[in-house]
Write a protein that holds these residues in place. Structure first.
Motif, PDB file in Angstrom:
ATOM      1  N   VAL A   1       0.841  -1.206   0.000  1.00 18.73           N
ATOM      2  CA  VAL A   1       0.000   0.000   0.000  1.00 18.73           C
ATOM      3  C   VAL A   1       0.871   1.248   0.000  1.00 18.73           C
ATOM      4  O   VAL A   1       0.608   2.213  -0.732  1.00 18.73           O
ATOM      5  CB  VAL A   1      -0.952  -0.012   1.212  1.00 18.73           C
ATOM      6  N   LYS A   2       1.924   1.235   0.817  1.00 20.57           N
ATOM      7  CA  LYS A   2       2.832   2.394   0.858  1.00 20.57           C
ATOM      8  C   LYS A   2       3.460   2.645  -0.507  1.00 20.57           C
ATOM      9  O   LYS A   2       3.566   3.791  -0.956  1.00 20.57           O
ATOM     10  CB  LYS A   2       3.938   2.161   1.891  1.00 20.57           C
ATOM     11  N   ILE A   3       3.885   1.556  -1.160  1.00 19.28           N
ATOM     12  CA  ILE A   3       4.492   1.691  -2.491  1.00 19.28           C
ATOM     13  C   ILE A   3       3.505   2.335  -3.460  1.00 19.28           C
ATOM     14  O   ILE A   3       3.845   3.266  -4.202  1.00 19.28           O
ATOM     15  CB  ILE A   3       4.938   0.308  -3.010  1.00 19.28           C
ATOM     16  N   ALA A   4       2.262   1.857  -3.442  1.00 19.45           N
ATOM     17  CA  ALA A   4       1.238   2.396  -4.346  1.00 19.45           C
ATOM     18  C   ALA A   4       0.981   3.874  -4.067  1.00 19.45           C
ATOM     19  O   ALA A   4       0.846   4.682  -4.996  1.00 19.45           O
ATOM     20  CB  ALA A   4      -0.053   1.593  -4.205  1.00 19.45           C
ATOM     21  N   ILE A   5       0.940   4.234  -2.775  1.00 22.84           N
ATOM     22  CA  ILE A   5       0.675   5.633  -2.425  1.00 22.84           C
ATOM     23  C   ILE A   5       1.831   6.533  -2.861  1.00 22.84           C
ATOM     24  O   ILE A   5       1.621   7.609  -3.436  1.00 22.84           O
ATOM     25  CB  ILE A   5       0.427   5.771  -0.906  1.00 22.84           C
TER      26      ILE A   5
END
Length: 381
Positions: A30-34
């Motif tokens: 999720v962090k990567i996507a954000i």
């Protein structure tokens, strides 16, 4: 497709919530996507997002300490995208310098984790210097980065040393030829006879990064000749990591040579020896990267008869059975033959190559090189 001025209001509305939810409790995916989304927003929104610069900066710097390597890599990329709209670089440089020396908040992390964070911080510092360092206003900002890199030249971790060399190269590119010449004399050419393997390894990477930076074109011939001599010595070092670094550095030396033929004649035998089929895969990959550096810095460095032996040896390795070596030399040949511009480079090679090599190169060009999308500068320069 939509104009930035129409996208700006929507991007501004999206930015705040995204910055707030990129917290520690989210999984790494999720962090990567954000962070990727924030990078895309920066690319599209540009100056319209200037008010969010402090929050962007805090978010990306915090992500450098994330346990996930992919999160750290995306944060470094995002910092590069942030530089065009950042105006106050000095506090950011100071924070990254502190973190790169292992004195930041993450310094209490267990050793292995601390080293990865230190490496990521150095990588981020080099990116900030390259993409926004000219905006630094305080006289001590850039020299502090150079000092930090110098301090880490003998660090026991090879990743830290290689990242420190990137910082040194970026800082020298900003500080000018006088400071760079002094640094080369004091930190690279000054050999007390007791250089450790770590020091020699970092020196090789520093030669690459300094010569690849803008200041590389300004160094005098005497300094260039000394760097060539040192790099040749490092090419036959007992330490394989030192040799790998020297294989890349020799490409930067060739790429910045004012007397190309003379420099090439001095370096050619050492390079061909490193390209022998009995050498380890890692040495072959390093040679391919070094030759790619040379061609990126000077597209004509291997043009004509003077570069034929190296092109023939590269073709042989591009057709070898080791896939990683094949990929590395495919990248180099794509650059050397200037495939993106058409068949001109191939025709020039066919005019001077042997019949067998001509046939092989033509097959490789048709079946592999023309299908490649390109070669990224990020991994070369």
């Amino acid at each position: 497709l939509t104009s930035t001025k129409f996208l700006a209001p929507l991007l501004i509305k999206m930015t705040g919530p995204l910055l707030r939810v990129v917290g520690d409790r989210n999984p790494s995916e999720v962090k990567i996507a954000i962070i990727q989304t924030l990078g895309l927003i920066l690319t599209k929104g540009g100056p319209a997002l200037r008010a969010f610069v402090p929050q962007f900066q805090t978010t990306f710097v915090k992500a450098l300490s994330d346990p996930s390597r992919r999160v750290r890599v995306e944060a470094i990329k995002a910092l590069a995208l942030l530089m065009p709209i950042s105006t106050r670089l000095d506090p950011l440089i100071k924070e990254l310098v502190t973190g790169s020396l292992g004195k930041g908040a993450a310094s209490s992390t267990e050793t292995a984790g601390a080293v990865t964070i230190q490496t990521a911080t150095l990588e981020a510092l080099s990116v900030v210097l390259r993409h926004g360092g000219e905006k630094a206003r305080l006289p001590a900002s850039i020299p502090s980065a150079l000092n930090a890199g110098t301090e880490l030249m003998t660090n026991e971790d090879e990743g830290v040393r290689e990242s420190a060399a990137k910082v040194i190269g970026a800082a020298c590119g900003l500080l000018g030829v006088d400071v760079t010449s002094d640094f080369i004399a004091d930190a690279i050419l000054n050999d007390s006879g007791r250089d450790s393997g770590e020091s020699r390894h970092c020196k090789a990477h520093c030669i690459h990064r300094i010569l690849a930076s803008p200041v590389g074109t300004e160094l005098d011939e005497a300094t260039h000749a000394e760097l060539l001599a040192l790099t040749k010595a490092l090419l036959i070092d007992d330490n394989r990591k030192v040799r790998e670094g020297a294989c890349v550095a020799i490409g930067a030396v060739l790429g910045r040579a004012s007397r190309i033929s003379e420099c090439l004649s001095e370096a050619e035998s050492s390079l061909l020896k490193a390209m022998d089929l009995q050498e380890p895969m890692e040495i072959h990959q390093a040679v391919a990267k070094g030759l790619s550096v040379a061609v990126r810095l000077n597209p004509d460095v291997l043009a004509g008869e003077k570069g034929l032996s190296l092109l023939d040896a590269s073709l042989k390795l591009a057709m070898s059975g080791v896939q990683r070596v094949q990929y590395s030399f495919n990248d180099f040949l794509w650059l050397a033959l200037d495939v993106q511009s058409g068949e001109g480079g191939l025709e020039s090679y066919l005019e001077i190559a042997s019949y067998e090599n001509s046939r092989t190169m033509k097959t490789l060009f048709t079946k592999v090189l023309v299908r490649m999308k390109g070669v990224s500068d990020d991994e070369i320069i």
